[in-house]
Design an enzyme around this catalytic site. Sequence first.
Site, PDB file in Angstrom:
ATOM      1  N   SER A  19      -5.790 -20.197 -31.893  1.00 21.88           N
ATOM      2  CA  SER A  19      -6.465 -20.156 -33.182  1.00 21.88           C
ATOM      3  C   SER A  19      -5.926 -21.275 -34.051  1.00 21.88           C
ATOM      4  O   SER A  19      -4.729 -21.587 -34.012  1.00 21.88           O
ATOM      5  CB  SER A  19      -6.209 -18.803 -33.862  1.00 21.88           C
ATOM      6  OG  SER A  19      -6.542 -18.861 -35.234  1.00 21.88           O
TER       7      SER A  19
ATOM      8  N   CYS B  26     -19.375 -22.624 -38.198  1.00 26.75           N
ATOM      9  CA  CYS B  26     -18.171 -22.204 -37.482  1.00 26.75           C
ATOM     10  C   CYS B  26     -17.538 -23.357 -36.688  1.00 26.75           C
ATOM     11  O   CYS B  26     -18.096 -24.445 -36.585  1.00 26.75           O
ATOM     12  CB  CYS B  26     -18.492 -21.021 -36.570  1.00 26.75           C
ATOM     13  SG  CYS B  26     -17.052 -20.101 -36.006  1.00 26.75           S
ATOM     14  N   ASP B  27     -16.378 -23.047 -36.086  1.00 24.17           N
ATOM     15  CA  ASP B  27     -15.441 -24.057 -35.582  1.00 24.17           C
ATOM     16  C   ASP B  27     -16.050 -25.182 -34.744  1.00 24.17           C
ATOM     17  O   ASP B  27     -15.645 -26.331 -34.865  1.00 24.17           O
ATOM     18  CB  ASP B  27     -14.368 -23.384 -34.722  1.00 24.17           C
ATOM     19  CG  ASP B  27     -13.493 -22.442 -35.518  1.00 24.17           C
ATOM     20  OD1 ASP B  27     -13.883 -22.065 -36.631  1.00 24.17           O
ATOM     21  OD2 ASP B  27     -12.432 -22.064 -35.010  1.00 24.17           O
ATOM     22  N   LYS B  28     -16.961 -24.852 -33.843  1.00 24.90           N
ATOM     23  CA  LYS B  28     -17.416 -25.855 -32.881  1.00 24.90           C
ATOM     24  C   LYS B  28     -18.647 -26.617 -33.343  1.00 24.90           C
ATOM     25  O   LYS B  28     -19.021 -27.612 -32.720  1.00 24.90           O
ATOM     26  CB  LYS B  28     -17.710 -25.195 -31.519  1.00 24.90           C
ATOM     27  CG  LYS B  28     -16.534 -24.399 -30.959  1.00 24.90           C
ATOM     28  CD  LYS B  28     -15.270 -25.220 -30.859  1.00 24.90           C
ATOM     29  CE  LYS B  28     -14.075 -24.390 -30.421  1.00 24.90           C
ATOM     30  NZ  LYS B  28     -13.608 -23.441 -31.429  1.00 24.90           N
TER      31      LYS B  28
ATOM     32  N   CYS C 281     -14.426 -18.718 -41.697  1.00 29.87           N
ATOM     33  CA  CYS C 281     -13.156 -18.095 -42.050  1.00 29.87           C
ATOM     34  C   CYS C 281     -12.563 -18.736 -43.303  1.00 29.87           C
ATOM     35  O   CYS C 281     -12.524 -19.953 -43.429  1.00 29.87           O
ATOM     36  CB  CYS C 281     -12.165 -18.218 -40.906  1.00 29.87           C
ATOM     37  SG  CYS C 281     -12.722 -17.465 -39.371  1.00 29.87           S
TER      38      CYS C 281
ATOM     39  N   ASP D 163     -15.992 -18.095 -32.670  1.00 28.24           N
ATOM     40  CA  ASP D 163     -14.765 -17.771 -31.947  1.00 28.24           C
ATOM     41  C   ASP D 163     -14.535 -16.265 -31.856  1.00 28.24           C
ATOM     42  O   ASP D 163     -13.984 -15.780 -30.863  1.00 28.24           O
ATOM     43  CB  ASP D 163     -13.559 -18.426 -32.626  1.00 28.24           C
ATOM     44  CG  ASP D 163     -13.426 -19.896 -32.266  1.00 28.24           C
ATOM     45  OD1 ASP D 163     -14.448 -20.498 -31.891  1.00 28.24           O
ATOM     46  OD2 ASP D 163     -12.314 -20.430 -32.351  1.00 28.24           O
TER      47      ASP D 163
END
Length: 565
Positions: free
Chosen positions: A469, A121-123, A193, A80
């Site tokens: 976010s 990470c996020d995805k 994160c 991101d």
Amino acid sequence: MTLRSNLAVGSSRWAVRRAQWRALGLSDEDMTKPKIAIVNSSSNLAICFSHLDDIVPPLKEAIRAAGGVPFEVRTAAPSDFITSAGRDGRYILPSRDLIVNDIEVAVEGALLDGMVCLASCDKTAPGQLMAAARLDIPTIVVGCGYQPSGRFRGEHVDIEEVFLAAGHVAAGHLSLPDLTEMSDNAIRGPGVCAGMGTANSMHITSEALGMTLPGSTPVLANSPRMWDAVRQAGARIVAMVDEGLRPSDILTREAFENAVTVLLAVSGSVNAIKHLQAVAVEARCDVDIPALFERLADAVPLLAAVRPNGPHFIEEFEAAGGALAVLKQLSGQLHLSARTVTGQTLGEVLADVTVADEEIIRPVDRPLGRRPGIVVVRGSLAPDGAAVKRPVDDRGPSRFEGEAIVYPSRDTALAGLAAGQIRAGHVVVVAGLGPRGGPGMGMASAVVFALDGAGLGETVAVVTDGQMSGLVNTGIVVAEVSPEAAVGGPLGLVRDGDRISIDVTARVVDLLVPDDVLAQRRAGFRVRASSGERGWLSIYERLVTPVAEGAVLTEAVPDEEGKAR
């Protein structure tokens, strides 16, 4: 064992595959063993993924020791904070579906027997879960850990605080040298994160679904616990192939309800709503995830408050027992018959679990609160729903009514703020950022953080069909409004000066404009034929379903209202 990867001996496909794999060093005995994909979403573009390549060798070793043959395959690796630079961040959500198709091409094309997916990470985690559901072969998702945070002048600092602080620099409330120093110290190693953002939320969600080994999320990247989980996954996946334990056995309606319950209990990322819906779509499971959040919101107590939701760090949450401890505390509200990748039911997994710290992860009879942190709102402005992230305490307003000031993009909204157009009492509408309108669902977080930096975070509201976010917790922000503006949703009919009413407690967001006025505006509305984008965003624009349906790619072309024909 009957394996789909074992082609008919003597056939042309067997012969050419044998030639390829013999050249890679495989023996004829290897050709008959379970063939396991190691799905590695690795990249040197972002620290989130920088350790994944080092995870592959011990994972391969564990798979071989268990009697399997590992094959590393690569996918897109979106971050991101890095991939959002181009096209105003509109590559971010579509990258999730690119990962799904990357995996399908590599794993289904080669007819491999199982997968271990390295989630970062996020995805990556939602993309890998979607692929597991689509291919329906034995799969374990491994959460590969969060990054160690740093210190700034004696205080904790992480990447999300840097992101928020940038808005204060633009407003003149923080100096550039201070921001630079924060940036220098925010990240002290690899991983995602360090907070209850989308990445950690989705890792925890995967465990709650039963698709990740129990007790393995969240975890500090490159810690002994992470390496133990990697080795255990390598051994377990071969056994899963032997047992024939598939995602369709695990990703049931009950599993999705368990996952929503856990997300509410930890006040996870609002982005998990659309990701869980997308996994359910790929799993062919008839479940309405936004409706589950609505139904369970008042029944699930808040058991943990990890930054930025509350005072505790992700490290403390892990030490208290992490996702497994939350599941234990919630066991009276969960479907304990749901199966997990261990082959056991959730009830069997939780039987001997203890919670290490009940101040960090509270019991249900002594919660931190009962006000939901993830709220689905509906109303005349969002008939199909929208998402709101609330603080876990009582700070900030829960109701807001004001005049709309409308912007067609993130950048125009930021320019309007800089020009002094936005004032206290405004409802800032950023429209046209939805999956089709972007195309690709633009990020509106920068607008929210800039408003906070300008001292307007509590005195204006934001309504957008874009995404935020996963850690947004400033003021009232109504995001992912559906139907989106580009397909004729009410958000696209809002004009400067219209009054908008938001009541998060009542879960209502309304456009206070007479019906006859809206009818006139709607009569003059024309759906944009095409954004003019080329490449991946063009494909996504033509095939994406509404965000309320998971924003997945459909085999049919959406009609003018964004529905699949």
